[in-house]
Design an enzyme around this catalytic site. Sequence first.
Site, short mmCIF file in Angstrom:
data_model
loop_
_atom_site.label_atom_id
_atom_site.label_comp_id
_atom_site.label_asym_id
_atom_site.label_seq_id
_atom_site.Cartn_x
_atom_site.Cartn_y
_atom_site.Cartn_z
N ASP A 23 0.82 -1.21 0.00
CA ASP A 23 0.00 0.00 0.00
C ASP A 23 0.85 1.26 0.00
O ASP A 23 0.55 2.24 -0.71
CB ASP A 23 -0.93 0.00 1.21
CG ASP A 23 -2.20 -0.80 0.96
OD1 ASP A 23 -2.17 -1.69 0.09
OD2 ASP A 23 -3.22 -0.54 1.64
N ASN A 68 -4.79 -2.49 -4.69
CA ASN A 68 -5.99 -2.69 -3.88
C ASN A 68 -5.92 -1.83 -2.63
O ASN A 68 -6.41 -2.21 -1.56
CB ASN A 68 -6.13 -4.17 -3.50
CG ASN A 68 -7.53 -4.52 -3.04
OD1 ASN A 68 -8.48 -3.77 -3.24
ND2 ASN A 68 -7.68 -5.68 -2.40
N ASP A 104 -11.03 -3.35 11.79
CA ASP A 104 -9.99 -4.25 11.29
C ASP A 104 -9.55 -5.23 12.36
O ASP A 104 -9.44 -6.44 12.13
CB ASP A 104 -8.78 -3.44 10.79
CG ASP A 104 -9.07 -2.73 9.48
OD1 ASP A 104 -10.03 -3.11 8.79
OD2 ASP A 104 -8.34 -1.79 9.14
N GLU A 112 -11.11 -5.27 1.52
CA GLU A 112 -10.38 -5.95 0.45
C GLU A 112 -11.17 -7.11 -0.14
O GLU A 112 -10.99 -7.50 -1.29
CB GLU A 112 -9.04 -6.44 0.99
CG GLU A 112 -7.99 -5.37 1.13
CD GLU A 112 -8.12 -4.52 2.37
OE1 GLU A 112 -7.18 -3.78 2.68
OE2 GLU A 112 -9.18 -4.57 3.05
N HIS A 168 -5.00 -9.48 3.29
CA HIS A 168 -3.93 -9.68 4.27
C HIS A 168 -4.44 -10.05 5.65
O HIS A 168 -3.85 -10.88 6.35
CB HIS A 168 -3.08 -8.40 4.35
CG HIS A 168 -3.87 -7.15 4.65
ND1 HIS A 168 -3.50 -6.24 5.60
CD2 HIS A 168 -5.02 -6.66 4.12
CE1 HIS A 168 -4.37 -5.24 5.64
NE2 HIS A 168 -5.30 -5.49 4.74
N ARG A 169 -5.56 -9.46 6.06
CA ARG A 169 -6.04 -9.71 7.42
C ARG A 169 -6.65 -11.10 7.56
O ARG A 169 -6.56 -11.71 8.64
CB ARG A 169 -7.03 -8.62 7.85
CG ARG A 169 -6.41 -7.24 7.80
CD ARG A 169 -6.93 -6.29 8.83
NE ARG A 169 -6.27 -4.99 8.69
CZ ARG A 169 -5.10 -4.68 9.19
NH1 ARG A 169 -4.43 -5.58 9.88
NH2 ARG A 169 -4.57 -3.48 9.00
N LYS A 186 0.59 -6.42 1.93
CA LYS A 186 -0.18 -5.17 1.91
C LYS A 186 0.15 -4.30 3.12
O LYS A 186 0.23 -3.08 3.01
CB LYS A 186 -1.67 -5.50 1.87
CG LYS A 186 -2.59 -4.29 1.78
CD LYS A 186 -4.03 -4.71 1.62
CE LYS A 186 -4.96 -3.51 1.60
NZ LYS A 186 -4.76 -2.66 0.41
#
Length: 670
Positions: free
Chosen positions: A52, A96, A328, A356, A402-403, A430
């Site tokens: 990012d 993204n 998040d 995402e 990613h999470r 990311k």
Amino acid sequence: MFSTAFLDIPALAGASGTVRLPGSKSISNRVLLLAALASGTTTVHDLLDSDDTRVMLDALRALGCGIDAAGSTLRITGIGGQLKPGGPLLPLFLGNAGTAMRPLTAALSLLGGDFELSGVPRMHERPIGDLVDALTQLGCRIDYLGNPGYPPLRIRPVDHAALVLDAPIRVRGDVSSQFLTALLLALPLAARKDIVIEVVGELISKPYIEITLNLLARFGIAVRREGWERFTIPAGSRYSSPGDIHVEADASSASYFIALGAIATGASGQDSIRIEGVGADSIQGDIRFIEAARQMGAQVDSGPNWLDVRRGAWPLKAIDLDANHIPDAAMTLAVMALYADGPSTLRNIASWRVKETDRIDAMANEFRKLGATVDSGPDFIRVHPLERSGWQAASIRTYDDHRVAMCFSLAAFNPAGLPVRILEPHCVAKTFPDYFETLFSVAEAPEVPVICIDGPTASGKGTLAAEVARLLGYHYLDSGSLYRVTGLAMRRAGLSAEPQHEAQIAALAAALPLHFTEGKVLLAGEDVSDEIRTEAAGMDASRVSTLPAVREALLALQQRFRQLPGLVADGRDMGTVIFPDAALKVFLTASAAQRAERRHKQLISKGISTTLDSLRSDLEARDARDSSRSVAPLKPAQDARHLDNSQLSIEQSIDQVLNWWQEVQPFKPA
């Protein structure tokens, strides 16, 4: 970072130690844009290095910002809120990265240039219509190049004198706080009079707006706020560089290690996970994850720039939480719920659906693969805990999110002792490229998987093992190099492979400062790869390997290569002596004639003169010597799988070993 197609995480148990987190993505990309818009030079310390931030930096370079990197420090010379007029159409690809797409859409609409903004296919599914509507109210000129309401976008220049600043700019707050952040970051560019933003509906993710306001103040913009409904940017606002600014470590990333401390028992004589780079006084909203973790039973101590977490209540306590303030980090709570004493519910998380990926559906799908019962709706998810007997080994699809990848790594601490496969683990780039390496640095596994590939000289076992290790993301041990390096150290010390020198050679072997990297063998930092690959070095390796004291000295050294997430070891006794409990053992063979031909081509390519007949004779003699020696003779392990690669390409051999590896794994198709 792991760039493999999948990463198998073995069952994990204990965890302890210290982790240093990367910088916050939310702070990093805000700071980068503010520094770019400001006058003067800003020195940014501890910036996150991720997909990012790279996307944002590429865009800022294209806009003409001066960027000078030196380690984790970045010097950014801003454009002072102005672009050179009359520039050509500038296409910007933003991947993204919502933290780049949304703020840049707003800022570029007011900078006066001509732009096209695009991203990956998922970015073209993430809504941006409410932000575009707010900007067009102002008089900005933005066109959709695909589906209305979504990127890609065409942004055309507009004269600030034509902007409509008298009426409040209205923006929805219940879809994404990034829309309001984008306006707050961009509108000082046009503040010839007070500009008012009114939020329609309930503002979600308020802590992220607090980050934005905090950073705006650091760059000279004092926004007036009336509750969470009305924000005023004062007339005459201008960005000014603060000179130096430090980026906090990422509080969202801290959530995984807070959860780790709550889930795992201590290891290696320690009983906690210490997290450095972020503390309880963080400006990031996700630091409030600590409160939820404590509700579930975690013991958390904190200081100005650190956290210390250990297991408290066990099983964890179920929670019912409005998680709107930590959207998040709340994903990590969902995984912690698998270890709770009852069902846990996370509410008011509708924003998960426009991240995402659709995170509510994604998390529910992957929980079910693990065996969990999950209920979900438009803005909630309820996760039921799993009993020991209910866990299933699962291949976790990550949806390029990613999470999702980082959250489900914590499922490897399941009480059933089952591994977890993470598909496309590179998506963590990311925000946290070294996430898995950081996890493995503090976690312990009851059993680290090993693949042994044994075989005679010139069978191709080194090439095969190194490639299998690369494809699996495992460590690699070339045991033959150990003996060759020992032989080299012996020669450099003026010794010979005789009984009277055995103790001295063993002492050298025990202390070898050896490291394998990128196909190179480094001895105390010196690349000795070529020096140990000669025929003479090979003969020395065979001779020192017959000395019992040397073999004993190298045994512990070789076993220390067994580290998470796994190891591929090649040699002559990996499966019989060094790793007799290996999950997969392969004995690689080829005819002496075929091996001699391969070695001949290899030596000729290096300019070394030899003949096929002499090479074949040497190989046959070495085979006889290695198979008949009294100490660890060359022979396949009883449970080894035999692979004759005389007529196989290296690709075919690799495929066969990987297929065998899949056969001994418990994973079902993703």
